[in-house]
Write a protein that holds these residues in place. Sequence first.
Motif, PDB file in Angstrom:
ATOM      1  N   MET A   1       0.951  -1.094  -0.045  1.00  0.00           N
ATOM      2  CA  MET A   1       0.122   0.076   0.094  1.00  0.00           C
ATOM      3  C   MET A   1       0.816   1.343   0.043  1.00  0.00           C
ATOM      4  SD  MET A   1      -3.115  -0.940   2.974  1.00  0.00           S
ATOM      5  CE  MET A   1      -3.516   0.540   2.892  1.00  0.00           C
ATOM      6  N   LEU A   2       1.922   1.181   0.829  1.00  0.00           N
ATOM      7  CA  LEU A   2       2.821   2.482   0.888  1.00  0.00           C
ATOM      8  C   LEU A   2       3.545   2.821  -0.548  1.00  0.00           C
ATOM      9  CD1 LEU A   2       4.028   1.879   4.305  1.00  0.00           C
ATOM     10  CD2 LEU A   2       2.760   3.894   3.507  1.00  0.00           C
ATOM     11  N   VAL A   3       3.855   1.498  -1.119  1.00  0.00           N
ATOM     12  CA  VAL A   3       4.730   1.880  -2.487  1.00  0.00           C
ATOM     13  C   VAL A   3       3.752   2.247  -3.592  1.00  0.00           C
ATOM     14  CG1 VAL A   3       5.999   0.843  -4.019  1.00  0.00           C
ATOM     15  CG2 VAL A   3       6.509   0.281  -1.883  1.00  0.00           C
ATOM     16  N   ALA A   4       2.493   1.704  -3.619  1.00  0.00           N
ATOM     17  CA  ALA A   4       1.487   2.068  -4.557  1.00  0.00           C
ATOM     18  C   ALA A   4       1.162   3.389  -4.912  1.00  0.00           C
ATOM     19  CB  ALA A   4       0.374   1.243  -4.319  1.00  0.00           C
ATOM     20  N   VAL A   5       0.993   4.251  -3.325  1.00  0.00           N
ATOM     21  CA  VAL A   5       0.416   5.376  -3.478  1.00  0.00           C
ATOM     22  C   VAL A   5       1.665   6.482  -4.168  1.00  0.00           C
ATOM     23  CG1 VAL A   5      -1.194   5.163  -1.733  1.00  0.00           C
ATOM     24  CG2 VAL A   5       1.189   5.928  -1.182  1.00  0.00           C
ATOM     25  N   ARG A   6       2.572   5.849  -4.207  1.00  0.00           N
ATOM     26  CA  ARG A   6       4.047   6.806  -4.475  1.00  0.00           C
ATOM     27  C   ARG A   6       3.888   7.353  -5.947  1.00  0.00           C
ATOM     28  NH1 ARG A   6       9.451   4.681  -1.687  1.00  0.00           N
ATOM     29  NH2 ARG A   6       8.756   4.903   0.440  1.00  0.00           N
ATOM     30  N   ASP A   7       3.029   6.579  -6.848  1.00  0.00           N
ATOM     31  CA  ASP A   7       2.750   6.727  -8.241  1.00  0.00           C
ATOM     32  C   ASP A   7       1.857   8.117  -8.478  1.00  0.00           C
ATOM     33  OD1 ASP A   7       4.536   4.612  -9.175  1.00  0.00           O
ATOM     34  OD2 ASP A   7       3.094   3.278  -9.304  1.00  0.00           O
ATOM     35  N   HIS A   8       1.241   8.363  -7.248  1.00  0.00           N
ATOM     36  CA  HIS A   8       0.039   9.379  -7.396  1.00  0.00           C
ATOM     37  C   HIS A   8       0.514  10.612  -6.433  1.00  0.00           C
ATOM     38  CE1 HIS A   8      -2.303   6.286  -9.392  1.00  0.00           C
ATOM     39  NE2 HIS A   8      -1.867   5.457  -8.498  1.00  0.00           N
ATOM     40  N   ALA A   9       1.928  10.623  -5.959  1.00  0.00           N
ATOM     41  CA  ALA A   9       2.500  11.678  -5.403  1.00  0.00           C
ATOM     42  C   ALA A   9       3.112  12.983  -6.113  1.00  0.00           C
ATOM     43  CB  ALA A   9       3.410  11.034  -4.388  1.00  0.00           C
ATOM     44  N   SER A  10       3.032  14.002  -5.677  1.00  0.00           N
ATOM     45  CA  SER A  10       3.787  15.022  -6.173  1.00  0.00           C
ATOM     46  C   SER A  10       4.997  14.966  -6.015  1.00  0.00           C
ATOM     47  CB  SER A  10       3.312  16.388  -5.332  1.00  0.00           C
ATOM     48  OG  SER A  10       3.619  16.458  -3.971  1.00  0.00           O
ATOM     49  N   SER A  11       5.565  15.871  -7.085  1.00  0.00           N
ATOM     50  CA  SER A  11       7.504  15.542  -7.098  1.00  0.00           C
ATOM     51  C   SER A  11       7.927  15.708  -5.637  1.00  0.00           C
ATOM     52  CB  SER A  11       7.976  16.158  -8.158  1.00  0.00           C
ATOM     53  OG  SER A  11       7.816  17.646  -7.854  1.00  0.00           O
ATOM     54  N   ASP A  12       7.322  16.595  -4.850  1.00  0.00           N
ATOM     55  CA  ASP A  12       8.213  16.965  -3.473  1.00  0.00           C
ATOM     56  C   ASP A  12       7.585  16.102  -2.338  1.00  0.00           C
ATOM     57  OD1 ASP A  12       5.385  18.042  -3.133  1.00  0.00           O
ATOM     58  OD2 ASP A  12       6.153  20.159  -3.174  1.00  0.00           O
ATOM     59  N   HIS A  13       6.378  15.070  -2.611  1.00  0.00           N
ATOM     60  CA  HIS A  13       6.092  14.260  -1.665  1.00  0.00           C
ATOM     61  C   HIS A  13       5.007  14.721  -0.850  1.00  0.00           C
ATOM     62  CE1 HIS A  13       9.963  11.761  -2.031  1.00  0.00           C
ATOM     63  NE2 HIS A  13       9.488  11.959  -3.386  1.00  0.00           N
ATOM     64  N   ALA A  14       4.811  16.141  -1.042  1.00  0.00           N
ATOM     65  CA  ALA A  14       3.824  16.521   0.119  1.00  0.00           C
ATOM     66  C   ALA A  14       2.139  16.402  -0.271  1.00  0.00           C
ATOM     67  CB  ALA A  14       4.097  18.408  -0.068  1.00  0.00           C
ATOM     68  N   SER A  15       1.788  15.682  -1.551  1.00  0.00           N
ATOM     69  CA  SER A  15       0.647  15.567  -1.862  1.00  0.00           C
ATOM     70  C   SER A  15       0.292  14.263  -2.604  1.00  0.00           C
ATOM     71  CB  SER A  15       0.197  16.604  -2.658  1.00  0.00           C
ATOM     72  OG  SER A  15      -1.285  16.405  -3.500  1.00  0.00           O
ATOM     73  N   ILE A  16      -0.547  13.402  -2.136  1.00  0.00           N
ATOM     74  CA  ILE A  16      -0.805  12.160  -2.571  1.00  0.00           C
ATOM     75  C   ILE A  16      -2.439  12.191  -2.999  1.00  0.00           C
ATOM     76  CG2 ILE A  16      -0.801   9.776  -2.264  1.00  0.00           C
ATOM     77  CD1 ILE A  16       1.343   9.862  -0.493  1.00  0.00           C
TER      78      ILE A  16
ATOM     79  N   VAL B   1      -8.367  -5.375  -1.854  1.00  0.00           N
ATOM     80  CA  VAL B   1      -7.321  -4.672  -1.994  1.00  0.00           C
ATOM     81  C   VAL B   1      -6.267  -4.961  -3.073  1.00  0.00           C
ATOM     82  CG1 VAL B   1      -5.483  -2.971  -0.934  1.00  0.00           C
ATOM     83  CG2 VAL B   1      -7.749  -3.637   0.011  1.00  0.00           C
ATOM     84  N   GLU B   2      -5.643  -6.147  -2.572  1.00  0.00           N
ATOM     85  CA  GLU B   2      -4.832  -6.633  -3.886  1.00  0.00           C
ATOM     86  C   GLU B   2      -5.158  -6.672  -5.378  1.00  0.00           C
ATOM     87  OE1 GLU B   2      -4.183 -10.596  -2.143  1.00  0.00           O
ATOM     88  OE2 GLU B   2      -3.137  -9.816  -0.523  1.00  0.00           O
ATOM     89  N   ARG B   3      -6.790  -7.018  -5.430  1.00  0.00           N
ATOM     90  CA  ARG B   3      -7.119  -6.819  -7.003  1.00  0.00           C
ATOM     91  C   ARG B   3      -7.191  -5.482  -7.343  1.00  0.00           C
ATOM     92  NH1 ARG B   3     -10.421 -11.407  -5.072  1.00  0.00           N
ATOM     93  NH2 ARG B   3     -12.153  -9.815  -4.379  1.00  0.00           N
ATOM     94  N   CYS B   4      -7.176  -4.453  -6.555  1.00  0.00           N
ATOM     95  CA  CYS B   4      -7.095  -3.190  -7.053  1.00  0.00           C
ATOM     96  C   CYS B   4      -5.879  -2.492  -7.052  1.00  0.00           C
ATOM     97  CB  CYS B   4      -8.148  -2.499  -6.056  1.00  0.00           C
ATOM     98  SG  CYS B   4      -9.835  -2.787  -6.010  1.00  0.00           S
ATOM     99  N   GLY B   5      -4.831  -3.542  -7.247  1.00  0.00           N
ATOM    100  CA  GLY B   5      -3.476  -2.861  -7.357  1.00  0.00           C
ATOM    101  C   GLY B   5      -2.841  -2.342  -6.168  1.00  0.00           C
TER     102      GLY B   5
END
Length: 648
Positions: A1-16, A283-287
Amino acid sequence: MLVAVRDHASSDHASIVPPGPTGAFGADVAGLEGFARTFLLAGFRLAGENGADRLGLAQWYADGLAAGTDPANPGRWIRPAESGQAKVEAASVALILDMTRPWIWDRLDPTVQQQVVDYLAVVVGDEGYPHNNWRWFRIVVQTFLRSVGGQWSREDIETDLSLLDSFARADGWISDGPLRAYDHYAGWALHLYPALWARMAGAQDLAAGRAERDRAALDRYLLDAVRLVGADGAPLLQGRSLVYRFAAAAPFWAGALSRVPSLSPGLLRRAASGVVGYFAPHVERCGALLSIGWHGPWPAVAQHYSGPSSPYWAAKGMLGLALPASHPVWTSTEEPLPQEGADQVFAVSAPGWLVSATRSDGIVRVVNHGTDYARAGDRGGDAPTYAQLGYSTATSPRLTDAGRIDPLEQSVALVDASGRATHRTGFTTVGVGLVGDGATAAVGSSVARAHWLTADPDHLDYGPGPSGEATDVALLRTLSVLRGAWEVRLVRVETLPDGPPPPAGLTLRVGGWAVSGEGPGQDRSRPADVAAAAGVAGLRSVVVGAGGFTAAGVRREHDVSPLGATTLTPWVSAAAVLDRWHVAVIGLDRATGDDSAPTTATLPHVTLSGADHVVVRWPDGTASTVPLAPAATAAANLALQDAPMSTG
């Protein structure tokens, strides 16, 4: 879960911001929620691993903290003074900064530390916190500020604690505010935060006088809560904010953290891991991303305040990761839930619930005579997740506009010629309790001032049912006797004490369990027996008229439940007759290959003993005698007669 959200984070990591519409509060709030709520999960993992950090979590989130609290950054976080939702997220940030102090806070540049303090300090003296679980957010933030030399207010904390104390109810239960608001917030907020707050660096003296009391309340609450988890790990599908899913596991981890005396570590882990495990395959089926939904995406389950990052409060259900591998909750062997060993039947006085959990199918059923997210005497509409007569770990209310304006499943309603059904919100609880040596059955009663509602068109769903213009119709007195898979429901229509008789031509309708699943399912009615049954996804729902009812049927609907495309709800009805007891037998179980109504031999038998008592003879041969007089149905006055009966 923690790794998956990084693809949807801003470049400065402030926003997901995970995929999906940004929600009613916009992208700025969604981005902050995404950071703060996944920060909870990252912090739990860091704490439990004593700072070991192969994923680089500490630096990744430290970068986001620096960027989000920088007032000169165009992508800075929205501040608590600018959005109420930021007050919620500020608490998660403060809590984890305290929990992971050696690995994140102590390593931040002093300039960044001051930015964080300045960002959080605006909550001091802020009177804009609702009178509910939100008060814990201000307490947590100010406690952290105190520990790092920031501004804080003892008066704010004492005021908030006093208000929160006023929400305490019997047997360790806590209402989410002054209304009859009983739901998962009792566990994932109102019991969780005291357990975490007492361990914060700035709380030692503040919590010293109350920590043991809070622990005792949590301990007692968990004795009920552990019996509300289905054998498959499913939590009750009841209350608001259901998109948080396995946050329902949080109070069990809080019990382990607090080392409550009445539940073993192995039982606490079984309950918590069961809830998380129930959702994990979905959750796993939803990536590994959490959507607005229950299993998979299902937007109608959201409240007005829900956004694409909101579901990540589910991280609370992983609080156990903050406990080291050497903790007894991890070293102990998991123990079965109480309902996996034997059938459970009990009453919970605070929310007015009768509960039956059956070993044979693992289902927990709740019959509700005390919860509606309102006050006695209110005239609002029925919130599908609060005001219904029944909830379970295997079924869902109809979570659509139709479900809010047309109570059907788990309802008792008067219906006019146009099909308009009455609501029960604002009912009066008469009492809940047990009858029988060894708790043979649970009994509860309530009286509703049944009313039609013309709903406000601009109603925003925050949990309670819709407001609007109410028209009182009649009193509906409902008495439930619950045991195993069966409820005997007795209903009486009475004239309003301060109004005219109900209009002619009304129908009294009683709805059973709504069962949902994929595929068409099956529905069958036996008009001669006034019986209706429905089966789908291995579940069977049955309603049988046992006195006074003359018609039965099944309503078939599509896309009204997060549990499947097909929803089937059996019902019985009759012309409304004043001052007469109508009796229905309502059942929910796992289908055994036959989804038709059960035979007479497998149903409870109901006998009205004059005007004073009802005798229920259960399929296993026992009997329960329950008084019908309103005063006598209060828990303290429930009578008992229990004797073996012939199944013939």
